[in-house]
Design a protein around this motif. Structure first.
Motif, PDB file in Angstrom:
ATOM      1  N   SER A 148       1.311  -1.485   0.360  1.00  0.00           N
ATOM      2  CA  SER A 148      -0.462   0.141  -0.089  1.00  0.00           C
ATOM      3  C   SER A 148       0.468   0.990  -0.585  1.00  0.00           C
ATOM      4  CB  SER A 148      -1.009   0.093   1.258  1.00  0.00           C
ATOM      5  OG  SER A 148      -2.026   1.324   1.398  1.00  0.00           O
ATOM      6  N   THR A 149       1.651   1.218   0.482  1.00  0.00           N
ATOM      7  CA  THR A 149       3.148   2.250   0.677  1.00  0.00           C
ATOM      8  C   THR A 149       3.525   2.706  -0.475  1.00  0.00           C
ATOM      9  OG1 THR A 149       3.044   1.676   3.288  1.00  0.00           O
ATOM     10  CG2 THR A 149       4.838   3.247   1.815  1.00  0.00           C
ATOM     11  N   PHE A 150       4.064   1.487  -1.626  1.00  0.00           N
ATOM     12  CA  PHE A 150       4.305   1.406  -2.692  1.00  0.00           C
ATOM     13  C   PHE A 150       3.985   2.355  -3.487  1.00  0.00           C
ATOM     14  CE2 PHE A 150       5.805   0.125  -6.278  1.00  0.00           C
ATOM     15  CZ  PHE A 150       7.178   0.579  -6.533  1.00  0.00           C
ATOM     16  N   ILE A 151       2.086   1.527  -3.359  1.00  0.00           N
ATOM     17  CA  ILE A 151       1.916   2.440  -3.893  1.00  0.00           C
ATOM     18  C   ILE A 151       1.310   3.792  -4.203  1.00  0.00           C
ATOM     19  CG2 ILE A 151      -1.159   1.957  -5.317  1.00  0.00           C
ATOM     20  CD1 ILE A 151      -0.179  -0.865  -4.713  1.00  0.00           C
ATOM     21  N   SER A 152       0.585   4.308  -2.785  1.00  0.00           N
ATOM     22  CA  SER A 152       0.632   5.399  -2.325  1.00  0.00           C
ATOM     23  C   SER A 152       1.815   6.657  -3.039  1.00  0.00           C
ATOM     24  CB  SER A 152       0.007   5.947  -1.326  1.00  0.00           C
ATOM     25  OG  SER A 152       0.819   5.328  -0.542  1.00  0.00           O
ATOM     26  N   GLN A 153       3.261   6.235  -3.065  1.00  0.00           N
ATOM     27  CA  GLN A 153       4.291   7.185  -2.679  1.00  0.00           C
ATOM     28  C   GLN A 153       4.647   6.849  -4.142  1.00  0.00           C
ATOM     29  OE1 GLN A 153       7.092   5.602  -0.034  1.00  0.00           O
ATOM     30  NE2 GLN A 153       6.211   6.690   1.668  1.00  0.00           N
ATOM     31  N   HIS A 154       4.806   5.500  -4.760  1.00  0.00           N
ATOM     32  CA  HIS A 154       4.938   5.486  -6.593  1.00  0.00           C
ATOM     33  C   HIS A 154       4.369   5.351  -7.472  1.00  0.00           C
ATOM     34  CE1 HIS A 154       8.851   5.496  -3.988  1.00  0.00           C
ATOM     35  NE2 HIS A 154       8.075   4.432  -3.563  1.00  0.00           N
ATOM     36  N   VAL A 155       3.470   4.694  -6.856  1.00  0.00           N
ATOM     37  CA  VAL A 155       2.622   4.353  -8.782  1.00  0.00           C
ATOM     38  C   VAL A 155       1.327   5.427  -8.526  1.00  0.00           C
ATOM     39  CG1 VAL A 155       0.701   2.348  -9.158  1.00  0.00           C
ATOM     40  CG2 VAL A 155       3.010   1.754  -8.094  1.00  0.00           C
ATOM     41  N   ARG A 156       0.674   5.546  -7.393  1.00  0.00           N
ATOM     42  CA  ARG A 156      -0.557   6.199  -7.804  1.00  0.00           C
ATOM     43  C   ARG A 156      -1.784   6.010  -8.222  1.00  0.00           C
ATOM     44  NH1 ARG A 156       3.739   9.614  -7.630  1.00  0.00           N
ATOM     45  NH2 ARG A 156       4.411  10.736  -5.878  1.00  0.00           N
ATOM     46  N   ASN A 157      -2.495   6.326  -9.419  1.00  0.00           N
ATOM     47  CA  ASN A 157      -3.558   6.891  -9.899  1.00  0.00           C
ATOM     48  C   ASN A 157      -2.965   5.632 -11.090  1.00  0.00           C
ATOM     49  OD1 ASN A 157      -2.145   8.626 -10.978  1.00  0.00           O
ATOM     50  ND2 ASN A 157      -4.130   9.414 -11.351  1.00  0.00           N
ATOM     51  N   ARG A 158      -1.798   5.198 -11.245  1.00  0.00           N
ATOM     52  CA  ARG A 158      -1.185   4.774 -12.734  1.00  0.00           C
ATOM     53  C   ARG A 158      -1.997   3.438 -13.125  1.00  0.00           C
ATOM     54  NH1 ARG A 158       4.778   5.599 -13.559  1.00  0.00           N
ATOM     55  NH2 ARG A 158       4.235   5.425 -11.409  1.00  0.00           N
ATOM     56  N   TYR A 159      -3.132   2.823 -13.586  1.00  0.00           N
ATOM     57  CA  TYR A 159      -3.401   1.173 -13.067  1.00  0.00           C
ATOM     58  C   TYR A 159      -4.026   1.440 -14.907  1.00  0.00           C
ATOM     59  CZ  TYR A 159      -8.242   4.696 -11.516  1.00  0.00           C
ATOM     60  OH  TYR A 159      -8.818   4.982 -11.509  1.00  0.00           O
ATOM     61  N   ALA A 160      -4.090   0.629 -14.948  1.00  0.00           N
ATOM     62  CA  ALA A 160      -4.379   0.286 -15.976  1.00  0.00           C
ATOM     63  C   ALA A 160      -5.926   0.172 -16.196  1.00  0.00           C
ATOM     64  CB  ALA A 160      -3.851  -0.866 -16.546  1.00  0.00           C
ATOM     65  N   GLU A 161      -6.762  -0.375 -14.964  1.00  0.00           N
ATOM     66  CA  GLU A 161      -8.295  -0.377 -15.637  1.00  0.00           C
ATOM     67  C   GLU A 161      -9.274  -0.635 -13.626  1.00  0.00           C
ATOM     68  OE1 GLU A 161     -10.708  -3.373 -17.071  1.00  0.00           O
ATOM     69  OE2 GLU A 161      -8.846  -5.032 -16.852  1.00  0.00           O
ATOM     70  N   ARG A 162      -9.294  -0.397 -13.833  1.00  0.00           N
ATOM     71  CA  ARG A 162     -10.443  -0.782 -12.509  1.00  0.00           C
ATOM     72  C   ARG A 162     -11.232  -1.876 -12.504  1.00  0.00           C
ATOM     73  NH1 ARG A 162     -14.730   3.398  -8.743  1.00  0.00           N
ATOM     74  NH2 ARG A 162     -14.615   1.847  -6.695  1.00  0.00           N
ATOM     75  N   VAL A 163     -11.123  -2.636 -11.827  1.00  0.00           N
ATOM     76  CA  VAL A 163     -11.958  -4.051 -11.824  1.00  0.00           C
ATOM     77  C   VAL A 163     -12.511  -4.665 -10.470  1.00  0.00           C
ATOM     78  CG1 VAL A 163     -10.027  -4.815 -13.542  1.00  0.00           C
ATOM     79  CG2 VAL A 163      -9.720  -5.416 -11.034  1.00  0.00           C
ATOM     80  N   SER A 164     -12.711  -4.416  -9.728  1.00  0.00           N
ATOM     81  CA  SER A 164     -13.288  -3.903  -9.070  1.00  0.00           C
ATOM     82  C   SER A 164     -15.189  -4.884  -8.932  1.00  0.00           C
ATOM     83  CB  SER A 164     -14.335  -3.017  -8.016  1.00  0.00           C
ATOM     84  OG  SER A 164     -13.048  -2.435  -7.657  1.00  0.00           O
ATOM     85  N   SER A 165     -15.484  -5.286 -10.261  1.00  0.00           N
ATOM     86  CA  SER A 165     -16.934  -5.805 -10.487  1.00  0.00           C
ATOM     87  C   SER A 165     -16.526  -7.230 -10.762  1.00  0.00           C
ATOM     88  CB  SER A 165     -17.531  -4.674 -11.554  1.00  0.00           C
ATOM     89  OG  SER A 165     -17.094  -4.830 -12.526  1.00  0.00           O
ATOM     90  N   ARG A 166     -15.655  -7.175 -11.149  1.00  0.00           N
ATOM     91  CA  ARG A 166     -15.182  -8.599 -11.410  1.00  0.00           C
ATOM     92  C   ARG A 166     -14.689  -9.695 -10.513  1.00  0.00           C
ATOM     93  NH1 ARG A 166     -10.280  -7.933 -15.944  1.00  0.00           N
ATOM     94  NH2 ARG A 166      -9.788  -9.579 -14.001  1.00  0.00           N
TER      95      ARG A 166
END
Length: 82
Positions: free
Chosen positions: A61-79
């Motif tokens: 979680s820390t790595f995502i918030s510090q280095h990746v942020r919102n650079r995701y390919a897609e939101r997949v919660s519905s799957r």
């Protein structure tokens, strides 16, 4: 692939589960939202680091918030089910 429960060794992570593929990782957060991070959107080095952190159960979680942020390919919660 099947979602694996995140070990959360620190006990305070916002990450609940993950799924690892050859060139991606899907991360499901404690609030139920899930995102796919792949090499095209996030970069190979970041994806590989995220895979290592997910397997280790610490720091994702820390790595995502510090280095990746919102650079995701897609939101997949519905799957993804809980």
């Amino acid at each position: 692939m099947v979602m694996q429960r995140y070990s959360n060794l620190n006990g305070e992570s916002g990450v609940a589960a993950f799924e690892i593929g050859a060139d991606y990782i899907i991360v499901r957060f404690a609030n139920g939202d899930a995102y796919r991070y792949d090499i095209a959107s996030t970069g190979r080095a970041h994806v590989e680091t995220m895979k290592k952190l997910a397997r280790a159960g610490r720091g994702l979680s820390t790595f995502i918030s510090q280095h990746v942020r919102n650079r995701y390919a897609e939101r997949v919660s519905s799957r993804i089910s809980s």
